[in-house]
Design an enzyme around this catalytic site. Structure first.
Site, PDB file in Angstrom:
ATOM      1  N   GLU A  73     -28.913   0.525  30.397  1.00  0.00           N
ATOM      2  CA  GLU A  73     -28.957   1.848  30.263  1.00  0.00           C
ATOM      3  C   GLU A  73     -29.366   3.242  30.046  1.00  0.00           C
ATOM      4  OE1 GLU A  73     -25.261   2.673  29.907  1.00  0.00           O
ATOM      5  OE2 GLU A  73     -24.141   0.774  29.142  1.00  0.00           O
ATOM      6  N   TYR A 117     -28.366  12.484   8.034  1.00  0.00           N
ATOM      7  CA  TYR A 117     -27.547  13.415   7.054  1.00  0.00           C
ATOM      8  C   TYR A 117     -28.346  13.755   6.380  1.00  0.00           C
ATOM      9  CZ  TYR A 117     -23.376  11.376   9.643  1.00  0.00           C
ATOM     10  OH  TYR A 117     -23.124  10.151  10.609  1.00  0.00           O
ATOM     11  N   SER A 129     -24.351   6.508   8.942  1.00  0.00           N
ATOM     12  CA  SER A 129     -23.698   6.675   8.139  1.00  0.00           C
ATOM     13  C   SER A 129     -24.100   5.526   7.429  1.00  0.00           C
ATOM     14  CB  SER A 129     -22.324   6.540   8.052  1.00  0.00           C
ATOM     15  OG  SER A 129     -22.017   5.787   8.882  1.00  0.00           O
ATOM     16  N   LYS A 186     -25.624   2.506  22.871  1.00  0.00           N
ATOM     17  CA  LYS A 186     -25.325   2.496  21.238  1.00  0.00           C
ATOM     18  C   LYS A 186     -24.378   1.793  21.283  1.00  0.00           C
ATOM     19  CE  LYS A 186     -21.272   4.921  19.105  1.00  0.00           C
ATOM     20  NZ  LYS A 186     -19.958   6.498  19.279  1.00  0.00           N
ATOM     21  N   LYS A 193     -28.945   4.395  18.976  1.00  0.00           N
ATOM     22  CA  LYS A 193     -27.956   3.897  17.750  1.00  0.00           C
ATOM     23  C   LYS A 193     -27.227   2.729  17.700  1.00  0.00           C
ATOM     24  CE  LYS A 193     -23.567   6.462  16.766  1.00  0.00           C
ATOM     25  NZ  LYS A 193     -22.137   7.028  16.346  1.00  0.00           N
ATOM     26  N   ARG A 198     -17.062   6.135  10.072  1.00  0.00           N
ATOM     27  CA  ARG A 198     -15.269   6.127  10.301  1.00  0.00           C
ATOM     28  C   ARG A 198     -14.251   6.117   9.240  1.00  0.00           C
ATOM     29  NH1 ARG A 198     -15.939   1.055  13.871  1.00  0.00           N
ATOM     30  NH2 ARG A 198     -17.191   1.234  15.801  1.00  0.00           N
ATOM     31  N   LYS A 250     -14.865  -1.961  19.271  1.00  0.00           N
ATOM     32  CA  LYS A 250     -15.275  -0.631  20.408  1.00  0.00           C
ATOM     33  C   LYS A 250     -16.518  -1.967  20.964  1.00  0.00           C
ATOM     34  CE  LYS A 250     -14.419   3.511  17.867  1.00  0.00           C
ATOM     35  NZ  LYS A 250     -15.332   4.405  17.618  1.00  0.00           N
TER      36      LYS A 250
HETATM   37  C1  PBG Z   1     -17.872   8.950  17.722  1.00  0.00           C
HETATM   38  C2  PBG Z   1     -18.935   8.353  16.744  1.00  0.00           C
HETATM   39  C3  PBG Z   1     -19.310   7.399  15.643  1.00  0.00           C
HETATM   40  C4  PBG Z   1     -20.575   7.936  15.287  1.00  0.00           C
HETATM   41  C5  PBG Z   1     -20.944   9.217  16.199  1.00  0.00           C
HETATM   42  N1  PBG Z   1     -19.966   9.043  17.186  1.00  0.00           N
HETATM   43  C6  PBG Z   1     -18.632   6.962  15.360  1.00  0.00           C
HETATM   44  C7  PBG Z   1     -18.242   5.150  16.408  1.00  0.00           C
HETATM   45  O1  PBG Z   1     -18.868   5.396  17.548  1.00  0.00           O
HETATM   46  O2  PBG Z   1     -17.305   4.759  16.122  1.00  0.00           O
HETATM   47  C8  PBG Z   1     -21.543   6.858  14.217  1.00  0.00           C
HETATM   48  C9  PBG Z   1     -22.621   7.831  13.549  1.00  0.00           C
HETATM   49  C10 PBG Z   1     -22.196   7.255  12.111  1.00  0.00           C
HETATM   50  O3  PBG Z   1     -22.569   6.240  11.753  1.00  0.00           O
HETATM   51  O4  PBG Z   1     -23.461   7.994  11.044  1.00  0.00           O
HETATM   52  N2  PBG Z   1     -17.596   7.772  18.948  1.00  0.00           N
END
Ligand code: PBG
Length: 329
Positions: free
Chosen positions: A239, A319, A280, A199, A254, A209, A223
């Site tokens: 990982e 989505y 997203s 990730k 992701k 968010r 993050k």
């Molecule tokens: C939270 C999480 C996130 C997403 C899925 N779980 C956001 C982040 O890590 O800030 C993102 C999903 C998306 O953008 O569609 N841990």
């Protein structure tokens, strides 16, 4: 005869629908999708999310309806994300470990009404913390080992509620092993871990968010001390191998489409299913392109799904899962 033309003409196998159908290497069906849903408190609520056109905030009763529709269309699983009111968030994300919290109640309601649809739930604190981080924020950073204990508790609450898969999305070191040990010792031997193994610290999460109301609190630091550097691919292999060794049943990459090279590399080194997350920002980008007349939304979505499968993904969180499944039916 020199060269291979005209003996070899690649166009022959593209010349008619029937031969294209036979020659096709990759196909997409509703069985490939996981539908993410945003859950809110209340009843009868279906409220559009401005940052994600076509996606809604749903109350639990509406999630149950949606689960039924998804199941009937052949979508194997849902991913449930909680939307928590800002006045209920705190530094420790306490609601994440509430056995009667929004997500545990939602899991129980869906499992009761539509027992055969799979449910995946995120393990991470960001929907519940007022600072928007995925773990406990101590002395200017997210504390790894202190966070692990809370994540294990959260995973336990989710497994107890009936979640089929727990999906650590927090990127703490050692969390897959810690969660697996808990699941085994508590007798949840069939609860799967779908690890967000790879990730990245991506700007493509922006609309998610804002849908959760966790964006503004994060500040400039973001993050980056736990999510991966977008520049790294060898680290992705490190990982996934760690997570599989710790007991992950499936691994995720992701974001999705800008990271197809990573999906493909991961596919080469693991034998567990590889899941891609079309996040997203990717969805919003394609929706904006379609709204601007650049292309047809369903056709570009379908193409993006084919690309994920071709790169090596076994399943995709998108989505647009319901919309795509309706189109494919
Ligand atoms: C939270 C999480 C996130 C997403 C899925 N779980 C956001 C982040 O890590 O800030 C993102 C999903 C998306 O953008 O569609 N841990």
């Amino acid at each position: 005869m020199n060269g291979r033309f005209p003996a070899i003409r690649p166009r022959r196998t593209r010349s008619a629908t029937w031969i294209r159908n036979l020659a096709r290497e990759t196909s997409v069906t509703a069985h490939d999708f996981i539908q993410p849903l945003f859950v809110v408190e209340g009843e009868g609520i279906r409220k559009p999310i401005p940052s994600l056109p076509g996606v809604d905030h749903l109350s639990i009763d509406r999630v149950v309806e949606t689960a039924r529709a998804a199941y009937d269309l052949g979508i194997p699983a849902l991913a449930l994300f909680p939307v928590i009111a800002s006045n209920l968030k705190d530094p420790e994300g306490k609601l994440a470990i509430d056995p009667d919290g929004l997500i545990p109640r939602c899991v129980r309601a869906v499992k009761k009404a539509v027992p055969d649809i799979g449910i995946m739930c995120d393990v991470a604190l960001d929907p519940y913390t007022d600072h928007g981080h995925d773990g406990l924020f101590i002395d200017g950073d997210v504390a790894n080992d202190a966070t692990l204990a809370v994540l294990v508790k959260q995973a336990e609450v989710l497994a107890e509620a009936g979640s089929d898969m727990v999906s650590p999305s927090d990127m703490m070191d050692g969390r897959v092993g810690a969660i697996r040990d808990m699941l085994e010792s508590r007798g949840f031997v069939n609860t799967m871990i779908l690890s967000y193994a790879v990730k990245y610290a991506s700007v493509f999460y922006g609309p998610f968010r804002s849908a959760l109301g966790s964006a503004s609190a994060l500040g400039v630091k973001g993050k980056h001390s736990y999510q991966m550097d977008i520049s790294n691919k060898r680290e992705a292999i490190k990982e996934v191998l760690l997570d599989v060794a710790e007991g992950a049943d499936m691994v995720m990459v992701k974001p999705g489409m800008p990271y197809l090279d990573v999906i493909s590399a991961v596919r080469e080194v693991v034998d567990v299913p590889v899941v891609a997350y079309q996040v997203s920002g990717e969805y919003a980008m394609l929706a904006a392109g379609a709204a601007a007349g650049a292309f047809d939304f369903m056709r570009v979505m379908h193409e993006s799904m084919v690309c994920f499968k071709r790169a090596g993904a076994d399943a995709i969180l998108t989505y647009a899962a319901l919309q795509l499944a309706r189109e494919l039916a």
